[in-house]
Design a protein around this motif. Structure first.
Motif, short mmCIF file in Angstrom:
data_model
loop_
_atom_site.label_atom_id
_atom_site.label_comp_id
_atom_site.label_asym_id
_atom_site.label_seq_id
_atom_site.Cartn_x
_atom_site.Cartn_y
_atom_site.Cartn_z
N LYS A 331 0.10 -1.06 0.15
CA LYS A 331 0.00 0.09 0.27
C LYS A 331 0.50 1.11 0.11
CE LYS A 331 -4.38 -1.96 2.29
NZ LYS A 331 -4.77 -2.39 3.84
N PRO A 332 0.49 2.29 -0.89
CA PRO A 332 1.08 3.47 -0.67
C PRO A 332 1.29 3.79 0.72
CG PRO A 332 -0.52 3.99 -2.19
CD PRO A 332 -0.77 2.03 -1.34
N LEU A 333 1.69 4.90 1.38
CA LEU A 333 2.20 6.22 1.98
C LEU A 333 1.61 7.51 1.21
CD1 LEU A 333 2.68 6.08 5.13
CD2 LEU A 333 4.98 7.26 4.08
N LEU A 334 -0.13 7.15 1.92
CA LEU A 334 -0.98 8.25 1.26
C LEU A 334 -0.90 9.87 2.07
CD1 LEU A 334 -4.34 7.19 1.36
CD2 LEU A 334 -2.90 7.42 -1.02
N TYR A 335 -0.34 11.59 1.03
CA TYR A 335 -0.10 12.16 1.37
C TYR A 335 -0.96 13.17 2.16
CZ TYR A 335 2.29 16.76 1.90
OH TYR A 335 3.10 18.09 1.51
N ASN A 336 -2.29 12.82 1.65
CA ASN A 336 -3.23 12.93 2.48
C ASN A 336 -4.95 12.06 2.15
OD1 ASN A 336 -4.84 13.86 0.58
ND2 ASN A 336 -3.37 15.13 -0.36
N GLY A 337 -5.47 11.53 2.52
CA GLY A 337 -6.26 11.32 3.32
C GLY A 337 -8.07 11.37 2.27
N LYS A 338 -7.86 13.00 1.15
CA LYS A 338 -9.27 13.80 1.00
C LYS A 338 -9.17 13.78 -0.56
CE LYS A 338 -8.78 16.93 4.96
NZ LYS A 338 -7.22 16.80 4.99
N ASP A 339 -8.20 13.71 -1.31
CA ASP A 339 -8.00 13.83 -3.37
C ASP A 339 -8.26 12.69 -3.36
OD1 ASP A 339 -6.07 12.09 -2.86
OD2 ASP A 339 -4.35 13.69 -2.93
N ASP A 340 -8.63 12.49 -4.68
CA ASP A 340 -8.92 12.04 -5.20
C ASP A 340 -8.12 10.27 -6.02
OD1 ASP A 340 -11.36 13.29 -6.09
OD2 ASP A 340 -10.36 13.95 -8.50
N VAL A 341 -6.43 10.85 -5.59
CA VAL A 341 -6.07 9.35 -5.61
C VAL A 341 -6.46 8.29 -4.43
CG1 VAL A 341 -3.87 8.83 -4.64
CG2 VAL A 341 -4.94 10.88 -6.68
N ALA A 342 -6.18 9.14 -3.37
CA ALA A 342 -6.32 8.86 -1.75
C ALA A 342 -7.93 7.75 -1.49
CB ALA A 342 -6.82 9.74 -1.23
N LYS A 343 -9.06 8.57 -2.04
CA LYS A 343 -10.21 7.58 -2.61
C LYS A 343 -10.32 6.71 -3.31
CE LYS A 343 -12.66 11.77 -1.58
NZ LYS A 343 -12.81 13.03 -2.03
N ARG A 344 -9.46 6.66 -4.17
CA ARG A 344 -8.54 4.95 -5.24
C ARG A 344 -8.19 3.91 -4.11
NH1 ARG A 344 -9.96 4.83 -10.39
NH2 ARG A 344 -9.64 6.72 -11.11
N LEU A 346 -8.31 4.37 -0.74
CA LEU A 346 -9.37 3.97 0.66
C LEU A 346 -10.07 2.87 0.41
CD1 LEU A 346 -8.81 7.38 2.68
CD2 LEU A 346 -7.43 5.48 2.90
N ALA A 347 -10.42 3.10 -0.79
CA ALA A 347 -12.28 1.68 -1.54
C ALA A 347 -11.61 0.59 -1.17
CB ALA A 347 -12.35 2.17 -3.01
N HIS A 348 -12.18 -0.75 -0.74
CA HIS A 348 -12.45 -1.97 -0.29
C HIS A 348 -13.16 -2.58 -1.68
CE1 HIS A 348 -10.60 -1.47 3.18
NE2 HIS A 348 -11.36 0.33 3.70
N PRO A 349 -12.19 -3.03 -2.53
CA PRO A 349 -11.25 -3.01 -2.86
C PRO A 349 -10.68 -1.98 -3.24
CG PRO A 349 -12.32 -4.51 -4.55
CD PRO A 349 -13.45 -4.11 -3.17
N ALA A 350 -9.32 -1.42 -2.90
CA ALA A 350 -8.20 -0.28 -4.34
C ALA A 350 -9.80 -0.49 -5.22
CB ALA A 350 -7.02 -0.21 -3.36
N ASN A 351 -9.59 1.11 -5.67
CA ASN A 351 -10.49 1.47 -7.35
C ASN A 351 -8.96 1.77 -8.22
OD1 ASN A 351 -12.12 1.69 -9.20
ND2 ASN A 351 -12.33 4.07 -7.72
N ILE A 352 -8.00 1.12 -8.25
CA ILE A 352 -6.99 1.72 -9.49
C ILE A 352 -7.72 0.95 -10.76
CG2 ILE A 352 -4.58 1.28 -9.59
CD1 ILE A 352 -3.97 0.06 -6.74
N PRO A 353 -7.31 1.89 -11.74
CA PRO A 353 -8.31 2.13 -12.78
C PRO A 353 -6.84 0.46 -13.63
CG PRO A 353 -7.95 3.48 -12.84
CD PRO A 353 -7.60 3.64 -11.93
N ARG A 354 -8.27 -0.23 -14.19
CA ARG A 354 -7.60 -1.26 -14.97
C ARG A 354 -6.85 -1.77 -15.62
NH1 ARG A 354 -9.95 -6.58 -12.87
NH2 ARG A 354 -11.36 -6.52 -12.55
N PRO A 355 -5.91 -2.11 -16.24
CA PRO A 355 -4.95 -1.92 -17.69
C PRO A 355 -6.16 -2.00 -19.11
CG PRO A 355 -3.88 -3.79 -16.18
CD PRO A 355 -5.45 -3.37 -16.38
N ALA A 356 -5.92 -1.00 -19.75
CA ALA A 356 -6.87 -0.63 -21.12
C ALA A 356 -6.34 -1.71 -21.38
CB ALA A 356 -6.84 0.86 -21.57
N TYR A 357 -5.13 -2.03 -21.70
CA TYR A 357 -4.39 -2.86 -22.55
C TYR A 357 -4.95 -3.94 -22.29
CZ TYR A 357 -0.39 -2.49 -19.33
OH TYR A 357 0.11 -2.37 -18.22
N ASN A 358 -4.60 -4.15 -20.89
CA ASN A 358 -5.11 -6.26 -20.37
C ASN A 358 -6.21 -5.79 -19.54
OD1 ASN A 358 -4.33 -8.56 -20.31
ND2 ASN A 358 -2.45 -8.01 -18.56
#
Length: 434
Positions: A331-344, A346-358
């Motif tokens: 898990k990354p060390l988040l710089y803050n807990g409020k922005d869109d990156v943090a929300k991704r 902090l979601a369960h499971p984490a909401n990281i975009p899937r690779p469009a090429y795979n």
């Protein structure tokens, strides 16, 4: 890995007394290890920040669209290049992180890009298989002294089976949690004391420490982006497992602001007593009194309201010199807990975009660039720095890079040299968003 120059900012990395040996971390930290110079240039097996990228083959560059800012169209500058082979793959693998140098592009989408590159040429595959065979042979020699006697004449076996062998830690592909980055620049530069490392499981570091092959190629130059990219100051990076200090004063920086924030709170309470009696809570964010204090204090006050920033600060204070953190699948060390990156994250499971090429795969966290890198890339930590340079410089808190779990690149992305590049997801937590 360590030499006399390998000291963290405030203490020697060899001073074991100040570390808490009971605190185990699977994170690897990168620290600056001296400047890139015309005489000392990085190879594909180095990890470094700034300077010019080293491509996986001199004639194989990524597409132009990957190397220009989506906002202003100018060429991007290299922020970091990380040699990051995976433990079970027979190819070279490098991660590149680029950013736009224009202050106007700060916070804009597409001004920071991450690229993953793979070289699966026949020569590369054969070389890595040879390294694996050598490491397995070395393990056998260690287990069977008689075999060593038969293989080496007297005097020849000492260094061959010992610490000079960069694969001395056994099968370098056996452990997935091992050190993914290059550690030494040059074998011959290594001082004697560097041979006695205390950092334990370094099997992966030892692969990365092997000297790169210097193969020459006569193929035609690539028809990609012409000329050099704009660049930041270049610094080699060495990597160590994260260790935590025993002392509890890691929050010294934040302590400096506590009295201002307490004063601000006291003023709020004095002003808002009537409200408080009726059940309203006083917020230091919205208070006029904290705005009367200089704006920087308000900003620090807001940051202190964010437990993620507090955590980021306190963990970083244990190793203030860190320019990057590597934790594949962690898990990354988040710089803050409020922005869109943090929300991704902090979601369960984490909401990281899937690779469009795979699309059947998903992405996992791999590494993040830390704020100390800004100081080194922009050379802000030496005397004579103009305050304007600092104010006009980069303004991110951390840049988080996530890569395809299956490490896939489509076949049509590979060129005749066996090299392919693909854009990966990166999330920037900007200062302004705190």
């Amino acid at each position: 890995m360590s030499s006399s120059s390998h000291h963290h900012d405030e203490y020697s990395s060899d001073d074991e007394e100040i570390y808490d040996s009971s605190s185990k971390s699977k994170v690897f930290l990168g620290f600056v290890d001296g400047p890139i110079t015309p005489e000392d240039q990085p190879t594909i097996e180095d990890t470094f920040i700034g300077s010019q990228p080293v491509w996986l083959h001199p004639d194989s560059k990524p597409q132009e669209m990957l190397l220009v800012c989506d906002h202003c169209g100018r060429k991007l500058a290299l922020l970091a290049q990380a040699y990051a082979p995976l433990p079970d793959k027979f190819y070279d693998r490098v991660l590149y992180l680029f950013g736009c140098k224009s202050a106007q592009c700060s916070t804009k989408k597409g001004s920071v890009k991450a690229i993953r590159g793979i070289n699966k040429s026949r020569e590369t595959v054969d070389r890595i298989k040879g390294e694996l065979a050598a490491s397995q042979l070395d393990e056998k020699l260690k287990l069977d002294p008689e075999l060593t006697k038969n293989l080496f004449t007297s005097g020849g076996g000492g260094s061959g089976g010992g610490s000079k062998n960069p694969f001395g830690g056994g099968n370098p592909f056996a452990s997935s949690g091992s050190n993914p980055f290059h550690v030494e620049k040059k074998e011959e530069e290594k001082p004697a004391e560097a041979k006695n490392e205390k950092s334990g499981n370094k099997s992966y570091a030892e692969i990365a420490a092997s000297s790169p092959s210097k193969s020459k190629s006569n193929s035609k130059p690539a028809k990609k982006l012409d000329g050099a990219l704009p660049e930041f100051a270049g610094q080699f990076v060495y990597v160590e497992p994260e260790k935590f200090r025993k002392d509890k004063t890691a929050d010294a920086e934040l302590e400096k602001y506590k009295h201002l924030i307490e004063k601000s709170n006291q003023d709020d309470n004095d002003n808002d007593n009537d409200n408080d009696e009726h059940g309203a809570s006083s917020s230091r964010r919205g208070s006029q009194s904290s705005a009367v204090l200089d704006p920087q204090t308000t900003k620090i006050s807001n940051m202190l309201d964010d437990k993620f920033f507090e955590s980021f600060s306190s963990i970083t204070k244990h190793n203030p010199g860190q320019v990057l953190r590597y934790d594949l699948g962690g898990k990354p060390l988040l710089y803050n807990g409020k922005d869109d990156v943090a929300k991704r994250f902090l979601a369960h499971p984490a909401n990281i975009p899937r690779p469009a090429y795979n699309p059947s795969s998903e992405r996992r966290f791999e590494f993040q660039l830390m704020p100390k890198a800004i100081m080194d890339l922009e050379e802000l930590d030496h005397d004579g720095v103009d305050i304007k340079d600092i104010l006009n410089g980069m303004s991110w808190g951390t840049i988080i890079v996530c890569t395809d779990l299956k490490d896939y690149i489509p076949d049509d992305h590979f060129d005749d040299n066996g090299v392919g590049y693909i854009q990966e997801w990166c999330g920037v937590q900007w200062e302004e968003s705190v």
